[in-house]
Design an enzyme around this catalytic site. Structure first.
Site, PDB file in Angstrom:
ATOM      1  N   CYS A  58      11.860  -8.065 -13.320  1.00 24.12           N
ATOM      2  CA  CYS A  58      12.035  -9.428 -12.799  1.00 24.12           C
ATOM      3  C   CYS A  58      10.996 -10.366 -13.417  1.00 24.12           C
ATOM      4  CB  CYS A  58      11.921  -9.430 -11.281  1.00 24.12           C
ATOM      5  SG  CYS A  58      12.180 -11.068 -10.545  1.00 24.12           S
ATOM      6  N   CYS A  62       5.915 -12.764  -7.851  1.00 22.56           N
ATOM      7  CA  CYS A  62       5.635 -12.494  -6.439  1.00 22.56           C
ATOM      8  C   CYS A  62       4.519 -11.445  -6.350  1.00 22.56           C
ATOM      9  CB  CYS A  62       6.890 -12.013  -5.727  1.00 22.56           C
ATOM     10  SG  CYS A  62       8.324 -13.116  -5.930  1.00 22.56           S
ATOM     11  N   CYS A  65       5.213  -7.719  -5.242  1.00 22.34           N
ATOM     12  CA  CYS A  65       6.406  -7.010  -5.707  1.00 22.34           C
ATOM     13  C   CYS A  65       6.161  -6.154  -6.944  1.00 22.34           C
ATOM     14  CB  CYS A  65       7.521  -8.024  -5.985  1.00 22.34           C
ATOM     15  SG  CYS A  65       9.082  -7.224  -6.442  1.00 22.34           S
ATOM     16  N   CYS A 102      23.426  -3.349   2.130  1.00 28.05           N
ATOM     17  CA  CYS A 102      22.866  -4.457   1.370  1.00 28.05           C
ATOM     18  C   CYS A 102      22.562  -4.025  -0.056  1.00 28.05           C
ATOM     19  CB  CYS A 102      21.590  -4.968   2.036  1.00 28.05           C
ATOM     20  SG  CYS A 102      20.949  -6.476   1.295  1.00 28.05           S
ATOM     21  N   CYS A 134      26.021  -7.112   2.492  1.00 29.30           N
ATOM     22  CA  CYS A 134      24.929  -8.053   2.301  1.00 29.30           C
ATOM     23  C   CYS A 134      24.444  -7.949   0.861  1.00 29.30           C
ATOM     24  CB  CYS A 134      23.783  -7.735   3.266  1.00 29.30           C
ATOM     25  SG  CYS A 134      22.327  -8.786   3.091  1.00 29.30           S
ATOM     26  N   CYS A 194      20.364 -13.948   6.344  1.00 32.55           N
ATOM     27  CA  CYS A 194      19.329 -12.968   6.663  1.00 32.55           C
ATOM     28  C   CYS A 194      18.041 -13.488   6.023  1.00 32.55           C
ATOM     29  CB  CYS A 194      19.703 -11.595   6.102  1.00 32.55           C
ATOM     30  SG  CYS A 194      18.424 -10.321   6.295  1.00 32.55           S
ATOM     31  N   ARG A 266      14.889  -7.515  12.561  1.00 28.22           N
ATOM     32  CA  ARG A 266      14.879  -6.250  11.819  1.00 28.22           C
ATOM     33  C   ARG A 266      13.459  -5.795  11.516  1.00 28.22           C
ATOM     34  NH1 ARG A 266      18.585  -7.310   8.324  1.00 28.22           N
ATOM     35  NH2 ARG A 266      20.145  -6.212   9.539  1.00 28.22           N
TER      36      ARG A 266
END
Length: 325
Positions: A58, A62, A65, A102, A134, A194, A266
């Site tokens: 990616c 972040c 991550c 998901c 999802c 979500c 969640r």
């Protein structure tokens, strides 16, 4: 239960939510548990399975991550999985008791290309299994969201991560407003939302409350609110952050439950570092959904196994939602 819409507020202030968060712990949990029982079957927990369909590489930064290409982690880059492989995982998830599946791709944003066409096919096939489908694919436009909705997508995950004020300390490659815009696009396309956040990023208590206030002040609350504890990935800037205190997690879950009573709250990342008693406190505080899976992974970080989760739920007198157990 959910017909008393007058009890849902959308005008929360940060001071009000901070007052809730700071209540004596047992009082807070008691009040959150009462709200939970007014809106949801107290003994049911939704099992959701999260599968990384495209891993690593990616371009974002972040700080938490391990899938960011710029960080030196031991996570292997994996191209978009074949549709048949994804569907096979979805079938096993359903057989194990999951009602939501998901699919996550480590993209900054959705692009109108063949990979997105393949995601559309995955959504159609998983939807045909009778699961809530999802996706979490990064930023997307309203037209892309409409394509997903037409294919049968039930929910789209796009976390705020943290407060608007602290956001730039964690991510520089997109803005807080970018995240809110994607949520708006999802909502306009008729897909459920979500969205939640992560604690343990180095943020203050006020930042945590500000993140919840953004969600609780939306015209329509997210149908699902994940509360994540930072999973410390070696090689990322936050790898040496301290473990999140369990009582901070309980307070966040309880505050989210009181502020957004109709939402699924969640208990997400970080469960492997919680023992059964600690997770039980989270359920008592209003959590009614967890991520589980056959691979014992939550994207690229360890997660309890489905068998361990089912054993835990049984010991706590809980049961998977919608499975008839």
């Amino acid at each position: 239960m959910k017909d008393n819409l007058k009890s849902i507020r959308h005008d929360w202030t940060k001071d009000e939510l901070l007052g809730i968060y700071n209540k004596p712990l047992l009082t807070l949990v008691f009040e959150a548990a009462a709200v939970h029982r007014q809106w949801h079957p107290a003994e049911e927990v939704q099992l959701s399975t999260l599968l990384s369909v495209k891993t690593g590489g990616c371009p974002e930064d972040c700080s938490y991550c391990g899938q960011a290409a710029r960080y030196h982690t031991d996570i292997e880059v994996q191209a978009l999985l074949p549709t048949a492989t994804v569907v096979a995982h979805a079938k096993r998830a359903k057989d194990s008791g999951s009602t939501r599946f998901c699919m996550a791709a480590a993209w900054r944003e959705v692009r109108d290309n063949r990979d997105f066409d393949r995601i559309i096919e995955m959504v159609k096939e998983v939807n045909a299994l009778g699961l809530e489908v999802c996706c979490t694919l990064g930023m997307l436009t309203e037209s892309q969201a409409r394509r997903l909705q037409e294919a049968g997508l039930y929910a789209y995950n796009h976390n705020l991560d943290t407060s608007e004020e602290y956001y730039d300390e964690i991510i520089s490659t997109r803005t807080f407003d970018n995240r809110v815009k994607t949520i708006t696009n999802v909502r306009n396309a008729g897909i459920t939302v979500c969205s939640g956040g992560i604690i343990g990023l180095g943020e203050s208590k006020t930042d945590r409350i500000a993140m919840l206030c953004t969600l609780a002040s939306m015209e329509k609350h997210p149908e699902s609110v994940p509360i994540n504890a930072l999973a410390r990935v070696k090689g990322t800037p936050l790898e040496n952050n301290p473990k999140v205190d369990i009582w901070d997690m309980v307070r966040m879950i309880a505050t989210a439950r009181i502020a957004m009573p109709a939402s699924m709250v969640r208990l997400s990342a970080g469960r492997l570092e919680m023992d059964e008693v600690e997770q039980a406190w989270c359920f008592m505080a209003g959590a009614n959904s967890i991520f589980t899976g056959e691979r014992e992974r939550l994207l690229v970080t360890p997660n309890p196994s489905i068998s361990d989760d089912l054993d835990m739920l049984a010991r706590l007198g809980l049961k998977p939602m919608g499975k008839g157990w």
